[in-house]
Motif scaffolding. Structure first.
Motif: not given
Length: 161
Positions: A33, A36-37, A39-40, A43-44, A121-122, A124-125
């Motif tokens: 997790d 994933a954050v 990476d988010l 990505a943003r 955003e977090i 949903r990710c």
């Protein structure tokens, strides 16, 4: 449409009532997790700065950061989802994604919308709730991203001001 209306929630953004740095968290997490954050954020293309003590470094993989020795200085990742809105992630634990925001930066509907968008955003990710507690008062969230509602909702009754 806004998740929350400023006039309905302004009390939860009062630094005198909530503390200027409320605790924002995603419970029940893992190293995956955290990654994933990270990476988010990449990505943003949110502006970001990772540091360990005074040393600014490239953002490492989550497993590297979270595997540091217990006596090592706690690294942090500063993320700006918008100009003048800062979230500071602290790598304290692999089971809770923990970050601070400064309520003095989150005044008015426009900044509230940025903050809610960031939580969305977090959430949903990760497919998990993102909760905001008063500073130093864990487990008493006042608002947060609700996965089922797919938006930021109130979790406490607003204080009468």
């Amino acid at each position: 449409m806004a998740d929350l209306l400023w006039d309905d929630v302004r009390c939860f953004f009062d630094p005198d009532l909530m503390g200027s740095l409320p605790d924002v968290r995603v419970p029940d997490c893992s190293v995956e997790d955290w990654q994933a954050v990270l990476d988010l954020v990449e990505a943003r293309s949110w502006k970001r700065q990772y540091s360990e003590g005074e040393m600014v470094l490239l953002v490492p993989r989550a497993e590297t950061v979270l595997a540091r020795p217990a006596d090592a200085e706690c690294p942090n990742l500063r993320v700006w989802p918008a100009a003048e809105v800062l979230a500071i992630f602290r790598f304290l634990d692999d089971e809770v994604i923990d970050f601070d925001v400064d309520l003095r930066e989150l005044q008015g509907q426009e900044r509230l919308d940025v903050f809610c968008g960031f939580l969305r955003e977090i959430g949903r990710c990760l497919g998990k709730p993102v909760l905001m507690d008063p500073e130093g008062d864990y487990d008493r969230p006042v608002l947060g991203f609700d996965v089922e509602a797919d938006r930021v909702v109130l979790l406490a009754e607003p204080l009468v001001m």
